[in-house]
Design a protein around this motif. Structure first.
Motif, mmCIF file in Angstrom:
data_model
loop_
_atom_site.group_PDB
_atom_site.id
_atom_site.type_symbol
_atom_site.label_atom_id
_atom_site.label_comp_id
_atom_site.label_asym_id
_atom_site.label_seq_id
_atom_site.Cartn_x
_atom_site.Cartn_y
_atom_site.Cartn_z
ATOM 1 N N ASN A 118 0.831 -1.202 0.000
ATOM 2 C CA ASN A 118 0.000 0.000 0.000
ATOM 3 C C ASN A 118 0.865 1.252 0.000
ATOM 4 O OD1 ASN A 118 -2.783 -0.937 0.067
ATOM 5 N ND2 ASN A 118 -2.290 -1.793 2.089
ATOM 6 N N ASP A 119 0.303 2.337 -0.500
ATOM 7 C CA ASP A 119 0.989 3.622 -0.539
ATOM 8 C C ASP A 119 1.203 4.129 0.893
ATOM 9 O OD1 ASP A 119 1.850 6.211 -0.896
ATOM 10 O OD2 ASP A 119 0.256 6.774 -2.284
ATOM 11 N N PRO A 120 2.460 4.362 1.299
ATOM 12 C CA PRO A 120 2.725 4.848 2.663
ATOM 13 C C PRO A 120 1.994 6.152 3.001
ATOM 14 C CG PRO A 120 4.755 4.118 1.635
ATOM 15 C CD PRO A 120 3.712 4.105 0.559
ATOM 16 N N VAL A 121 1.782 7.000 2.006
ATOM 17 C CA VAL A 121 1.071 8.263 2.241
ATOM 18 C C VAL A 121 -0.367 7.978 2.674
ATOM 19 C CG1 VAL A 121 0.227 10.396 1.175
ATOM 20 C CG2 VAL A 121 2.524 9.544 0.625
ATOM 21 N N LEU A 122 -1.017 7.011 1.995
ATOM 22 C CA LEU A 122 -2.386 6.623 2.358
ATOM 23 C C LEU A 122 -2.410 5.987 3.748
ATOM 24 C CD1 LEU A 122 -5.384 6.145 1.577
ATOM 25 C CD2 LEU A 122 -4.655 3.973 0.569
ATOM 26 N N VAL A 123 -1.424 5.139 4.024
ATOM 27 C CA VAL A 123 -1.336 4.471 5.331
ATOM 28 C C VAL A 123 -1.194 5.501 6.455
ATOM 29 C CG1 VAL A 123 0.133 2.993 6.776
ATOM 30 C CG2 VAL A 123 -0.456 2.274 4.451
ATOM 31 N N ARG A 137 -14.392 4.532 -3.036
ATOM 32 C CA ARG A 137 -14.048 4.885 -1.649
ATOM 33 C C ARG A 137 -13.106 3.845 -1.069
ATOM 34 N NH1 ARG A 137 -19.443 6.765 -1.664
ATOM 35 N NH2 ARG A 137 -19.684 8.886 -0.819
ATOM 36 N N ASP A 138 -12.369 4.253 -0.028
ATOM 37 C CA ASP A 138 -11.534 3.326 0.722
ATOM 38 C C ASP A 138 -11.731 3.605 2.214
ATOM 39 O OD1 ASP A 138 -10.017 5.625 1.293
ATOM 40 O OD2 ASP A 138 -8.563 5.220 -0.307
ATOM 41 N N LEU A 139 -10.973 2.930 3.045
ATOM 42 C CA LEU A 139 -11.164 3.085 4.490
ATOM 43 C C LEU A 139 -10.823 4.485 4.994
ATOM 44 C CD1 LEU A 139 -9.966 -0.356 5.909
ATOM 45 C CD2 LEU A 139 -12.297 0.539 5.839
ATOM 46 N N LEU A 140 -9.954 5.201 4.293
ATOM 47 C CA LEU A 140 -9.655 6.569 4.704
ATOM 48 C C LEU A 140 -10.901 7.452 4.568
ATOM 49 C CD1 LEU A 140 -7.714 8.751 5.668
ATOM 50 C CD2 LEU A 140 -6.969 9.058 3.288
ATOM 51 N N VAL A 142 -3.032 2.626 -13.153
ATOM 52 C CA VAL A 142 -4.433 3.029 -12.955
ATOM 53 C C VAL A 142 -4.477 4.247 -12.036
ATOM 54 C CG1 VAL A 142 -6.693 2.316 -12.064
ATOM 55 C CG2 VAL A 142 -5.230 0.657 -13.269
ATOM 56 N N ARG A 143 -4.997 5.352 -12.560
ATOM 57 C CA ARG A 143 -5.125 6.579 -11.762
ATOM 58 C C ARG A 143 -6.490 7.198 -12.047
ATOM 59 N NH1 ARG A 143 0.258 7.319 -10.288
ATOM 60 N NH2 ARG A 143 1.788 6.707 -11.858
ATOM 61 N N TYR A 144 -7.145 7.683 -11.001
ATOM 62 C CA TYR A 144 -8.454 8.303 -11.185
ATOM 63 C C TYR A 144 -8.782 9.184 -9.984
ATOM 64 C CZ TYR A 144 -9.948 4.503 -8.054
ATOM 65 O OH TYR A 144 -10.072 3.646 -6.985
ATOM 66 N N THR A 145 -9.777 10.022 -10.157
ATOM 67 C CA THR A 145 -10.231 10.894 -9.073
ATOM 68 C C THR A 145 -11.624 10.454 -8.646
ATOM 69 O OG1 THR A 145 -8.975 12.749 -9.959
ATOM 70 C CG2 THR A 145 -10.719 13.271 -8.389
ATOM 71 N N GLN A 204 -7.406 12.140 -5.411
ATOM 72 C CA GLN A 204 -6.662 11.352 -6.395
ATOM 73 C C GLN A 204 -6.423 9.949 -5.848
ATOM 74 O OE1 GLN A 204 -6.670 12.767 -9.723
ATOM 75 N NE2 GLN A 204 -4.734 11.705 -9.648
ATOM 76 N N ARG A 205 -6.651 8.951 -6.669
ATOM 77 C CA ARG A 205 -6.468 7.557 -6.248
ATOM 78 C C ARG A 205 -5.721 6.787 -7.327
ATOM 79 N NH1 ARG A 205 -10.819 6.987 -2.222
ATOM 80 N NH2 ARG A 205 -11.784 9.048 -2.190
ATOM 81 N N GLY A 206 -5.263 5.598 -6.960
ATOM 82 C CA GLY A 206 -4.563 4.770 -7.936
ATOM 83 C C GLY A 206 -4.740 3.301 -7.638
#
Length: 375
Positions: A55-60, A132-135, A185-188, A193-195
């Motif tokens: 997982n992306d550390p920034v998201l974590v 959506r995600d858990l964040l 894969v990148r999208y908003t 912004q998500r990937g």
């Protein structure tokens, strides 16, 4: 020693990551090479590689912060060991997928009226989970949860699962390594912004020397003809070109005399070409025939199936001469449109009814002359 597999993945070394498409491409595509070292892993042209992402550390970090948890707190790992929360969320747990199961467990802590109503409505749940995600759940005041500790939080999470990618190399052309061709894969969504978890992991964060857990996934229903004299037609727009790079490498390594015809497509010639430096000499030497659909380079859209329809008489001759047809890419639209074009070619030039054309294609499948790798 236990052989390497999905349950026991091999820590392959990244040899390099490079762009395939040009800057500005909306179809950002990368090429990545992994060294298989002394793993003993072998693959056959047409197989897939399983890749365990991180997982992306920034998201974590944002998720840990939103939940008010301690990044250094020790938590159980899926394999029975323990690790600090941050490390566990980066390497082992799924924090991007929302499903009824993990949302129900979340809501047992959150006791949210909003989530209770969503969970009770199948359509509302489907709409809520997309993009959506858990964040998102943690940052919404109406759905956030206060977990007792970090261990209580990871207890509601599923494992981070591997992703499968068609292998874009031949083991005879590049012994000891395996290559992938991956679309980032990148999208908003929800104004953020998500990937794709695995595609952006490879595109943004991997570099030469990094270790990545991989395994080989056999795909016995996507194989080159045993007879190298057999002509092949390959239809692979976008990253669907991946296994066909492996195919042409293998055919060249085998000195297979059979003709090779590739149908490729992408939006713009200026930015979206793939492996042009490899394809050009093959085309010039007559070893590969190429038909390319640049869908957005003119007022009306042109796709691979349109090029097939234009070459329908010749494709029919190839089929009658025993050609095998391969298709790789999007299952929802491209695959259906290409199959429709094939049936039309068989019906028109073979002078067959729709039912007879379908039977002809069915016989091709049975003879392994029509194979698909779609997703």
């Amino acid at each position: 020693m236990e052989p390497y597999s999905m349950k026991n993945p091999y820590p392959a070394t990244v040899q390099g990551v490079r762009p395939v498409t040009k800057p500005g491409s909306a179809k950002e595509t990368i090429h990545i090479d992994y060294n298989l070292g002394d793993s003993g892993l072998t693959y056959v042209t047409g197989d897939a590689l399983g890749v365990f992402p991180c997982n992306d550390p920034v998201l974590v970090d944002a998720l840990i912060d939103a939940l008010g948890l301690d990044a250094a707190e020790s938590v159980p790992m899926p394999d029975g060991t323990t690790a600090p929360l941050r490390e566990a969320l980066i390497n082992a747990y799924d924090i991007t997928s929302l499903k009824k199961g993990n949302l129900t467990k979340w809501n047992a802590v959150a006791n949210s009226e909003k989530l209770t109503a969503i969970l009770a409505d199948k359509d509302a749940l489907k709409d809520y989970c997309w993009g959506r995600d858990l964040l998102d759940v943690a940052q919404d005041a109406d759905t956030t949860a206060k977990f007792e500790n970090a261990a209580a939080f990871v207890a509601i999470l599923g494992k981070l699962t591997p992703r499968l990618y068609s292998i874009a190399s031949s083991p005879d052309a590049v012994p000891g390594q395996v290559s992938l061709c991956v679309g980032a894969v990148r999208y908003t969504a929800q104004e953020r912004q998500r990937g794709g978890v695995c595609s952006t992991y490879m595109a943004d964060r991997l570099k030469a020397g990094d270790k990545v857990k991989v395994f080989v996934h056999s795909n016995k229903n996507f194989r080159l003809p045993e007879d190298g004299n057999t002509p092949i037609i390959m239809v692979g727009p976008g990253t669907g070109i991946a296994p066909f790079r492996a195919f042409w490498q293998q055919r060249m390594a085998d000195n297979a005399p059979g003709a090779n015809w590739l149908f490729f497509g992408n939006p713009y010639k200026a930015t979206d070409g793939c492996y042009e430096d490899e394809i050009a000499p093959l085309v010039e030497s007559g070893k590969l025939r190429l038909s390319v659909a640049w869908s957005r380079d003119q007022a009306h859209k042109i796709y691979v199936q349109n090029l097939m329809e234009e070459a329908s008489a010749e494709i029919w001759q190839w089929l009658e001469n025993g050609a095998a047809v391969y298709m790789c890419g999007d299952a929802n639209r491209m695959a259906k449109d290409v199959e429709k074009a094939l049936l039309s070619i068989i019906s028109t030039h073979g002078n067959r009814t729709e039912e007879e054309a379908a039977e002809y294609l069915k016989d091709m499948k049975a003879a392994k002359r029509y194979q698909k790798d779609v997703y």
